[in-house]
Motif scaffolding. Structure first.
Motif, PDB file in Angstrom:
ATOM      1  N   SER A  19      14.136  53.703 123.937  1.00 45.97           N
ATOM      2  CA  SER A  19      14.866  52.653 123.211  1.00 45.97           C
ATOM      3  C   SER A  19      14.286  52.369 121.821  1.00 45.97           C
ATOM      4  O   SER A  19      15.064  52.183 120.879  1.00 45.97           O
ATOM      5  CB  SER A  19      15.024  51.379 124.046  1.00 45.97           C
ATOM      6  OG  SER A  19      13.796  50.851 124.457  1.00 45.97           O
ATOM      7  N   PRO A  20      12.960  52.377 121.618  1.00 40.22           N
ATOM      8  CA  PRO A  20      12.500  52.198 120.239  1.00 40.22           C
ATOM      9  C   PRO A  20      12.837  53.408 119.356  1.00 40.22           C
ATOM     10  O   PRO A  20      13.067  53.249 118.156  1.00 40.22           O
ATOM     11  CB  PRO A  20      10.989  51.989 120.366  1.00 40.22           C
ATOM     12  CG  PRO A  20      10.617  52.471 121.710  1.00 40.22           C
ATOM     13  CD  PRO A  20      11.850  52.383 122.565  1.00 40.22           C
ATOM     14  N   MET A  21      12.888  54.592 119.966  1.00 37.29           N
ATOM     15  CA  MET A  21      13.310  55.770 119.204  1.00 37.29           C
ATOM     16  C   MET A  21      14.759  55.577 118.767  1.00 37.29           C
ATOM     17  O   MET A  21      15.096  55.791 117.593  1.00 37.29           O
ATOM     18  CB  MET A  21      13.176  57.045 120.052  1.00 37.29           C
ATOM     19  CG  MET A  21      13.544  58.316 119.310  1.00 37.29           C
ATOM     20  SD  MET A  21      13.513  59.795 120.358  1.00 37.29           S
ATOM     21  CE  MET A  21      11.737  60.040 120.560  1.00 37.29           C
ATOM     22  N   ALA A  22      15.613  55.133 119.687  1.00 36.87           N
ATOM     23  CA  ALA A  22      17.020  54.915 119.359  1.00 36.87           C
ATOM     24  C   ALA A  22      17.172  53.804 118.321  1.00 36.87           C
ATOM     25  O   ALA A  22      17.976  53.923 117.387  1.00 36.87           O
ATOM     26  CB  ALA A  22      17.816  54.584 120.622  1.00 36.87           C
ATOM     27  N   GLU A  23      16.393  52.737 118.465  1.00 41.67           N
ATOM     28  CA  GLU A  23      16.444  51.645 117.479  1.00 41.67           C
ATOM     29  C   GLU A  23      16.128  52.175 116.081  1.00 41.67           C
ATOM     30  O   GLU A  23      16.848  51.898 115.115  1.00 41.67           O
ATOM     31  CB  GLU A  23      15.454  50.538 117.848  1.00 41.67           C
ATOM     32  CG  GLU A  23      15.373  49.438 116.809  1.00 41.67           C
ATOM     33  CD  GLU A  23      14.263  48.429 117.050  1.00 41.67           C
ATOM     34  OE1 GLU A  23      14.026  47.597 116.137  1.00 41.67           O
ATOM     35  OE2 GLU A  23      13.613  48.450 118.115  1.00 41.67           O
ATOM     36  N   ALA A  24      15.048  52.940 115.961  1.00 43.97           N
ATOM     37  CA  ALA A  24      14.626  53.456 114.654  1.00 43.97           C
ATOM     38  C   ALA A  24      15.650  54.437 114.087  1.00 43.97           C
ATOM     39  O   ALA A  24      16.002  54.362 112.898  1.00 43.97           O
ATOM     40  CB  ALA A  24      13.250  54.122 114.776  1.00 43.97           C
ATOM     41  N   VAL A  25      16.136  55.345 114.914  1.00 49.65           N
ATOM     42  CA  VAL A  25      17.104  56.346 114.455  1.00 49.65           C
ATOM     43  C   VAL A  25      18.408  55.667 114.042  1.00 49.65           C
ATOM     44  O   VAL A  25      18.961  55.944 112.971  1.00 49.65           O
ATOM     45  CB  VAL A  25      17.354  57.410 115.552  1.00 49.65           C
ATOM     46  CG1 VAL A  25      18.562  58.282 115.226  1.00 49.65           C
ATOM     47  CG2 VAL A  25      16.107  58.271 115.747  1.00 49.65           C
ATOM     48  N   PHE A  26      18.902  54.747 114.881  1.00 53.50           N
ATOM     49  CA  PHE A  26      20.158  54.071 114.574  1.00 53.50           C
ATOM     50  C   PHE A  26      20.023  53.231 113.309  1.00 53.50           C
ATOM     51  O   PHE A  26      20.905  53.243 112.452  1.00 53.50           O
ATOM     52  CB  PHE A  26      20.606  53.212 115.758  1.00 53.50           C
ATOM     53  CG  PHE A  26      22.024  52.738 115.644  1.00 53.50           C
ATOM     54  CD1 PHE A  26      23.078  53.617 115.789  1.00 53.50           C
ATOM     55  CD2 PHE A  26      22.302  51.404 115.394  1.00 53.50           C
ATOM     56  CE1 PHE A  26      24.401  53.183 115.680  1.00 53.50           C
ATOM     57  CE2 PHE A  26      23.606  50.948 115.284  1.00 53.50           C
ATOM     58  CZ  PHE A  26      24.657  51.847 115.429  1.00 53.50           C
ATOM     59  N   ARG A  27      18.912  52.510 113.172  1.00 51.25           N
ATOM     60  CA  ARG A  27      18.678  51.707 111.965  1.00 51.25           C
ATOM     61  C   ARG A  27      18.677  52.611 110.722  1.00 51.25           C
ATOM     62  O   ARG A  27      19.232  52.252 109.685  1.00 51.25           O
ATOM     63  CB  ARG A  27      17.361  50.948 112.077  1.00 51.25           C
ATOM     64  CG  ARG A  27      17.090  50.051 110.861  1.00 51.25           C
ATOM     65  CD  ARG A  27      15.852  49.208 111.009  1.00 51.25           C
ATOM     66  NE  ARG A  27      16.152  48.087 111.886  1.00 51.25           N
ATOM     67  CZ  ARG A  27      15.518  47.824 113.025  1.00 51.25           C
ATOM     68  NH1 ARG A  27      14.524  48.579 113.419  1.00 51.25           N
ATOM     69  NH2 ARG A  27      15.863  46.800 113.767  1.00 51.25           N
ATOM     70  N   GLU A  32      21.523  54.504 105.884  1.00 49.45           N
ATOM     71  CA  GLU A  32      22.142  55.607 105.132  1.00 49.45           C
ATOM     72  C   GLU A  32      23.601  55.303 104.791  1.00 49.45           C
ATOM     73  O   GLU A  32      24.090  55.716 103.752  1.00 49.45           O
ATOM     74  CB  GLU A  32      22.079  56.912 105.942  1.00 49.45           C
ATOM     75  CG  GLU A  32      20.736  57.579 105.949  1.00 49.45           C
ATOM     76  CD  GLU A  32      20.749  58.901 106.682  1.00 49.45           C
ATOM     77  OE1 GLU A  32      19.876  59.728 106.377  1.00 49.45           O
ATOM     78  OE2 GLU A  32      21.610  59.134 107.561  1.00 49.45           O
ATOM     79  N   GLU A  33      24.277  54.594 105.677  1.00 51.34           N
ATOM     80  CA  GLU A  33      25.691  54.249 105.476  1.00 51.34           C
ATOM     81  C   GLU A  33      25.861  52.951 104.678  1.00 51.34           C
ATOM     82  O   GLU A  33      26.983  52.533 104.418  1.00 51.34           O
ATOM     83  CB  GLU A  33      26.390  54.092 106.834  1.00 51.34           C
ATOM     84  CG  GLU A  33      26.439  55.353 107.649  1.00 51.34           C
ATOM     85  CD  GLU A  33      27.615  56.237 107.324  1.00 51.34           C
ATOM     86  OE1 GLU A  33      28.618  55.734 106.772  1.00 51.34           O
ATOM     87  OE2 GLU A  33      27.539  57.444 107.624  1.00 51.34           O
ATOM     88  N   GLY A  34      24.744  52.275 104.361  1.00 50.57           N
ATOM     89  CA  GLY A  34      24.817  51.017 103.620  1.00 50.57           C
ATOM     90  C   GLY A  34      25.399  49.873 104.438  1.00 50.57           C
ATOM     91  O   GLY A  34      26.016  48.962 103.898  1.00 50.57           O
ATOM     92  N   LEU A  35      25.174  49.893 105.747  1.00 49.71           N
ATOM     93  CA  LEU A  35      25.774  48.905 106.645  1.00 49.71           C
ATOM     94  C   LEU A  35      24.760  47.923 107.227  1.00 49.71           C
ATOM     95  O   LEU A  35      25.068  47.218 108.190  1.00 49.71           O
ATOM     96  CB  LEU A  35      26.512  49.619 107.799  1.00 49.71           C
ATOM     97  CG  LEU A  35      27.699  50.476 107.380  1.00 49.71           C
ATOM     98  CD1 LEU A  35      28.217  51.290 108.563  1.00 49.71           C
ATOM     99  CD2 LEU A  35      28.795  49.613 106.780  1.00 49.71           C
ATOM    100  N   GLU A  36      23.567  47.838 106.617  1.00 52.83           N
ATOM    101  CA  GLU A  36      22.544  46.965 107.196  1.00 52.83           C
ATOM    102  C   GLU A  36      22.916  45.489 107.158  1.00 52.83           C
ATOM    103  O   GLU A  36      22.390  44.704 107.943  1.00 52.83           O
ATOM    104  CB  GLU A  36      21.155  47.224 106.658  1.00 52.83           C
ATOM    105  CG  GLU A  36      20.889  47.329 105.222  1.00 52.83           C
ATOM    106  CD  GLU A  36      21.306  48.543 104.423  1.00 52.83           C
ATOM    107  OE1 GLU A  36      22.225  49.309 104.781  1.00 52.83           O
ATOM    108  OE2 GLU A  36      20.717  48.703 103.356  1.00 52.83           O
TER     109      GLU A  36
END
Length: 159
Positions: A19-27, A32-36
């Motif tokens: 889950s922290p891997m997924a959190e970091a990758v998804f973030r 990259e998409e400018g959606l933060e």
């Protein structure tokens, strides 16, 4: 002014590998998409064994190799408020989903498996590298699942 409207919680057992891997990758993909401003990302575990710990060294190594930041990530346990806070709660395997259903109790929760966002996969779950030692396989599935999830969110929310 953009309003934060979508939140994603990735969940595994201890919140130090998948889950922290997924959190970091998804973030990373969200940035990259400018959606933060529109999408908030977090992760948690169904268990509390690793609360306060950073991601597992295997997870950190894969993220370092990919140039993806995990700065500030610390393991935490899923809490009741998460079921009201998060738009999407993404479990790494069926055991996580079952535990989340128990934790949710009578609360309505939108639970998904990360592999549900990987088209044409033969995987039914993201294997736990804590047991398999295969952080490469986990990273590959997490990356694909996160890309699929982001595309789904963009489509469903008109982003």
């Amino acid at each position: 002014m953009n309003v934060l409207k979508i939140s994603v919680l990735f969940v595994c057992l201890g919140n130090i590998c998948r889950s922290p891997m997924a959190e970091a990758v998804f973030r990373h993909y969200v940035r990259e998409e400018g959606l933060e401003e529109q999408i908030m990302v977090d992760s948690a575990g169904t268990g509390d064994w690793h609360t306060g710990e950073p991601p597992h060294h295997g997870t950190r190594a894969k993220l370092d190799e990919a140039g993806i930041s995990y700065a500030g990530q610390k393991a935490r346990q899923v809490k009741p408020a998460d079921f009201e806070t998060f738009t999407y709660i993404i479990g790494m395997d069926d055991s996580n989903i079952a535990n989340l259903r128990k934790l949710a109790g009578r609360r309505e929760a939108k639970l998904y498996r990360l592999v549900d966002f990987i088209p044409e996969t033969t995987y039914t779950e993201v294997p736990d590298p804590w047991y398999t030692g295969n952080f490469e396989e986990t990273y590959h599935l997490v990356s694909e699942g996160c890309r699929g999830l982001l595309e789904t969110i963009k489509r469903e929310h008109g982003l």
